[in-house]
Design an enzyme around this catalytic site. Structure first.
Site, mmCIF file in Angstrom:
data_model
loop_
_atom_site.group_PDB
_atom_site.id
_atom_site.type_symbol
_atom_site.label_atom_id
_atom_site.label_comp_id
_atom_site.label_asym_id
_atom_site.label_seq_id
_atom_site.Cartn_x
_atom_site.Cartn_y
_atom_site.Cartn_z
ATOM 1 N N HIS A 182 -12.568 -3.888 4.599
ATOM 2 C CA HIS A 182 -11.207 -4.036 5.148
ATOM 3 C C HIS A 182 -11.266 -4.247 6.662
ATOM 4 O O HIS A 182 -12.217 -3.844 7.317
ATOM 5 C CB HIS A 182 -10.397 -2.779 4.867
ATOM 6 C CG HIS A 182 -10.033 -2.619 3.429
ATOM 7 N ND1 HIS A 182 -10.036 -1.410 2.783
ATOM 8 C CD2 HIS A 182 -9.671 -3.518 2.486
ATOM 9 C CE1 HIS A 182 -9.672 -1.558 1.520
ATOM 10 N NE2 HIS A 182 -9.436 -2.838 1.312
ATOM 11 N N GLY A 183 -10.234 -4.859 7.180
ATOM 12 C CA GLY A 183 -10.053 -4.940 8.628
ATOM 13 C C GLY A 183 -10.599 -6.216 9.241
ATOM 14 O O GLY A 183 -11.028 -7.140 8.545
ATOM 15 N N THR B 281 -5.071 -8.280 6.729
ATOM 16 C CA THR B 281 -5.371 -8.441 8.160
ATOM 17 C C THR B 281 -4.912 -9.795 8.706
ATOM 18 O O THR B 281 -4.320 -9.865 9.786
ATOM 19 C CB THR B 281 -6.882 -8.257 8.395
ATOM 20 O OG1 THR B 281 -7.230 -6.900 8.069
ATOM 21 C CG2 THR B 281 -7.278 -8.536 9.837
ATOM 22 N N ASP C 10 -1.089 -1.427 -4.016
ATOM 23 C CA ASP C 10 -2.444 -1.570 -3.479
ATOM 24 C C ASP C 10 -3.024 -0.197 -3.126
ATOM 25 O O ASP C 10 -2.400 0.598 -2.455
ATOM 26 C CB ASP C 10 -2.382 -2.448 -2.212
ATOM 27 C CG ASP C 10 -3.747 -2.824 -1.689
ATOM 28 O OD1 ASP C 10 -3.880 -3.011 -0.462
ATOM 29 O OD2 ASP C 10 -4.691 -2.907 -2.505
ATOM 30 N N HIS C 11 -4.227 0.076 -3.649
ATOM 31 C CA HIS C 11 -4.929 1.340 -3.368
ATOM 32 C C HIS C 11 -4.094 2.566 -3.730
ATOM 33 O O HIS C 11 -3.924 3.473 -2.913
ATOM 34 C CB HIS C 11 -5.373 1.414 -1.900
ATOM 35 C CG HIS C 11 -6.487 0.477 -1.596
ATOM 36 N ND1 HIS C 11 -7.778 0.681 -2.039
ATOM 37 C CD2 HIS C 11 -6.502 -0.707 -0.947
ATOM 38 C CE1 HIS C 11 -8.542 -0.331 -1.641
ATOM 39 N NE2 HIS C 11 -7.792 -1.189 -0.984
ATOM 40 N N HIS D 290 -11.543 -7.317 -2.534
ATOM 41 C CA HIS D 290 -10.777 -6.733 -1.432
ATOM 42 C C HIS D 290 -11.384 -7.245 -0.127
ATOM 43 O O HIS D 290 -12.406 -7.924 -0.109
ATOM 44 C CB HIS D 290 -10.838 -5.199 -1.495
ATOM 45 C CG HIS D 290 -9.902 -4.623 -2.508
ATOM 46 N ND1 HIS D 290 -8.882 -3.777 -2.202
ATOM 47 C CD2 HIS D 290 -9.845 -4.806 -3.855
ATOM 48 C CE1 HIS D 290 -8.215 -3.448 -3.303
ATOM 49 N NE2 HIS D 290 -8.792 -4.067 -4.316
ATOM 50 N N GLY D 291 -10.707 -6.951 0.972
ATOM 51 C CA GLY D 291 -11.280 -7.287 2.270
ATOM 52 C C GLY D 291 -11.564 -8.770 2.417
ATOM 53 O O GLY D 291 -12.607 -9.158 2.945
ATOM 54 N N SER E 223 0.870 -1.185 0.000
ATOM 55 C CA SER E 223 0.000 0.000 0.000
ATOM 56 C C SER E 223 0.907 1.236 0.000
ATOM 57 O O SER E 223 2.125 1.129 0.166
ATOM 58 C CB SER E 223 -0.848 0.001 1.271
ATOM 59 O OG SER E 223 0.031 0.177 2.383
ATOM 60 N N SER F 297 -9.678 -11.208 4.047
ATOM 61 C CA SER F 297 -9.102 -11.973 5.154
ATOM 62 C C SER F 297 -10.177 -12.807 5.822
ATOM 63 O O SER F 297 -11.329 -12.382 5.918
ATOM 64 C CB SER F 297 -8.469 -11.033 6.185
ATOM 65 O OG SER F 297 -7.164 -10.667 5.787
#
Ligand SMILES: O=C(COP(=O)(O)O)N(O)CCCCOP(=O)(O)O
Ligand code: NA
Ligand SMILES: [Zn+2]
Length: 305
Positions: A178-179, A254, A80-81, A208-209, A49, A211
């Site tokens: 995310h997270g 994450t 990333d991003h 994305h996101g 990122s 995890s």
């Protein structure tokens, strides 16, 4: 070998498997990603990122590039991003072989404009591009998108967006965020939406996101003094289903953050006399490698390289 994102993702979409795109912030995370992918004969993407670039700079990028070049499986280094045209070009200058321009927080027309500029420049240099349409929930370090503004990707808009930008792969908002807190229990994934977009677009799709925030890692994190709330990630079955319907790139950060921290905390707690960095980061690398191994298995990329 170091390759572009397209070199890895086009075969993945065609072969109906997902490729893990794991964030790195240091040497051990990078080794856990690439060495595990080599051991399992799996293509893999390593992503940084803008925060990681601020933290590790060309030093960290060079570690990734060197390991990727010497790797016995295809590896891409992905921005990333990326938040601007300038950021994307700087990453290409640093040796990145895939860049994301994330202009998804702009209006549709601006997103198209910004994305098209990056696509033209990146393609001129043989680099492939990821763009994003629709907004995730969750916290992206500099962007907090609260629930009511988070909106999922419209399939018809996605077709227009890809036609007008030429992006090589597309991050779509399908319910992930995310997270560590993606929703209570089993976070909602809009499979109908994925399958609609799959039928309309032939390019690789990106989740994305993704995890999984495994309960076992969360428990170990608490047991060695970590503080974490009601943490839930994307269920393995939901990821597997998504990879059968066009999702080819799957972003994971994450899980590796939790794994590395568990490794370090457990040593510091159980071996209070330890202060050899290799005895502290080494076990953390092991915990991360196991997480990478599990994810590659879930995505179906084992043996594809
Ligand atoms: O989609 C993901 C990962 O999603 P995940 O949280 O489910 O792993 N990503 O794109 C990773 C985003 C990480 C950015 O964090 P920093 O700016 O602090 O580096
Ligand atoms: Na990305
Ligand atoms: Zn993301």
């Amino acid at each position: 070998m170091l390759v572009t994102g397209n070199d890895i993702l086009v075969p993945a979409r065609a072969g109906k498997y997902g490729v893990g795109s794991f964030n790195t912030n240091n040497m051990e995370i990078t080794q856990a990603i690439i060495h595990t992918a080599e051991r399992l004969r799996s293509p893999v993407m390593v992503q940084m990122s803008e925060g990681a670039i601020k933290y590790g700079g060309q030093d960290l990028a060079n570690i990734v590039i060197d390991l990727a070049e010497r790797a016995t499986v295809p590896v891409a280094l992905h921005l990333d991003h990326g938040s601007s045209y300038e950021s994307a070009l700087k990453a290409i200058k640093m040796g990145f072989t895939s860049v994301m321009i994330d202009a998804s927080h702009h209006q549709f027309a601006e997103n198209i404009q910004e994305t098209r500029r990056v696509v033209e420049a990146a393609h001129a240099m043989g680099i492939s591009v990821e763009a994003e349409l629709g907004r995730l929930g969750g916290i992206e370090e500099h962007i907090v998108v609260d629930e009511k503004d988070a909106f999922l990707t419209d399939p018809e808009e996605a077709v227009q967006f890809v036609e007008q930008t030429g992006t090589d792969y597309l991050a779509i908002a399908i319910g992930t965020s995310h997270g560590a807190y993606k929703g209570k229990g089993r976070p909602f994934i809009d499979h109908e939406r994925i399958e609609k977009i799959e039928k309309l677009l032939s390019i690789p799709l990106v989740a994305h996101g993704s995890s999984g925030v495994p309960a076992e890692i969360v428990q170990r994190f608490r047991d060695c003094g970590g503080e974490i709330g009601d943490a839930f990630g994307i269920a393995d079955e939901d990821l597997q289903r998504a990879t059968q319907h066009g999702i080819a790139k799957v972003n994971v950060d994450t899980d590796l953050r939790l794994a590395m921290t568990v490794g370090v905390r457990e040593i510091l707690k159980n071996s209070p006399k330890e202060f050899d960095p290799r005895k502290i980061m080494g076990p953390a690398r092991e915990v991360m490698s196991k997480i990478v191994e599990h994810k590659l298995g879930v995505l179906g990329s084992v043996g594809k390289a």
